[in-house]
Design an enzyme around this catalytic site. Structure first.
Site, PDB file in Angstrom:
ATOM      1  CD  GLU A 189      38.821  52.296  48.751  1.00  0.00           C
ATOM      2  OE1 GLU A 189      38.010  52.937  48.039  1.00  0.00           O
ATOM      3  OE2 GLU A 189      39.816  51.726  48.287  1.00  0.00           O
ATOM      4  CB  CYS A 245      41.688  54.742  49.110  1.00  0.00           C
ATOM      5  SG  CYS A 245      40.463  55.559  48.070  1.00  0.00           S
ATOM      6  CG  HIS A 258      38.425  56.223  44.878  1.00  0.00           C
ATOM      7  ND1 HIS A 258      39.764  55.953  44.727  1.00  0.00           N
ATOM      8  CD2 HIS A 258      37.954  56.487  43.635  1.00  0.00           C
ATOM      9  CE1 HIS A 258      40.089  56.046  43.447  1.00  0.00           C
ATOM     10  NE2 HIS A 258      39.006  56.376  42.768  1.00  0.00           N
TER      11      HIS A 258
END
Lengths: 146, 146
Positions: free
Chosen positions: B53, B84, B51
């Site tokens: 992040e 995250c 992801h």
């Protein structure tokens, strides 16, 4: 798939490779074969995401060229933190077997239960070879205090 | 450090690079300088943890040779998922600014609030440039349905 202590024993052996990191080990099993095993490498790799579970999930995904692991089981010596628990649930692993309960950060029931907000059908079993897994952490923190 | 829409604009530009993945972009800022920017690469990289992040946190850690990012702020176009959110809290980022709220999986207050079980002192602000961030997701899902 049937739960086997042999796979947890493999996770425990992995945990012992964690070096200066908190000892946590993980094994991912598919059709009675260990397809990935990993240990905590956060400090060693300077990588916030390099907990044993995430490293093992990535290895398994590489092996299958697919991050969806519906036919796999995951063994881990410590109850996953929220980061790992969510990665595991998203990977659609069929079953999770963990050893020690983590009352402070455990995200499969001890502190919170992320299974409750996920659509995954992953089944979670805790306390597998709990004494052996607890001993790993106890030894580590004893060493740290010295 | 002062919140600036310029940094969220950078995160929005990153989100647009997500290709077939759900468009999410992230920028990490230290002393008014963008030190890391990343977008969602889960499908592209076949990596459950990729992801925006987590990718950005890893880039920033590499830059500083330290995964602890106490002096940084993180901008992300969508409220972080539990994976995250926990990585962000563990990185000790000072402030998080997110755009869209995620009512289904948002872990900074919308679905659950992982800040409540963490020791981190990270401050969280949601709804930054919300319309622009919502538009990214709307366009993506519209395209998907076609």
């Amino acid at each position: 798939m049937i739960m086997s202590n042999d796979f947890m024993k493999c996770a425990i052996s992995e945990a012992k490779l964690s070096g200066g990191d908190i000892p946590v080990g993980c094994a991912i099993v598919c059709g009675n074969e260990i397809i990935a095993k990993a240990h905590n490498e956060r400090e060693k790799n300077n990588d916030i995401s390099a907990h044993a579970e995430v490293v093992a999930l990535k290895m398994a995904a590489e092996k299958f060229n697919n991050w969806r692991l519906e036919n796999c089981s995951l063994y881990v010596t410590l109850e996953p933190c929220p980061m790992c628990a969510w990665a595991i649930l998203n990977s659609r692993v069929k079953e999770v077997y963990f050893g020690s309960y983590d009352l402070k950060y455990g995200a499969f029931g001890s502190k919170i239960n992320l299974g409750e907000i996920s659509d995954a059908k992953t089944k979670i079993f805790g306390g597998i070879m709990e004494n052996e897994c607890n001993a790993l952490l106890k030894e580590y923190f004893l060493r740290l205090r010295k």
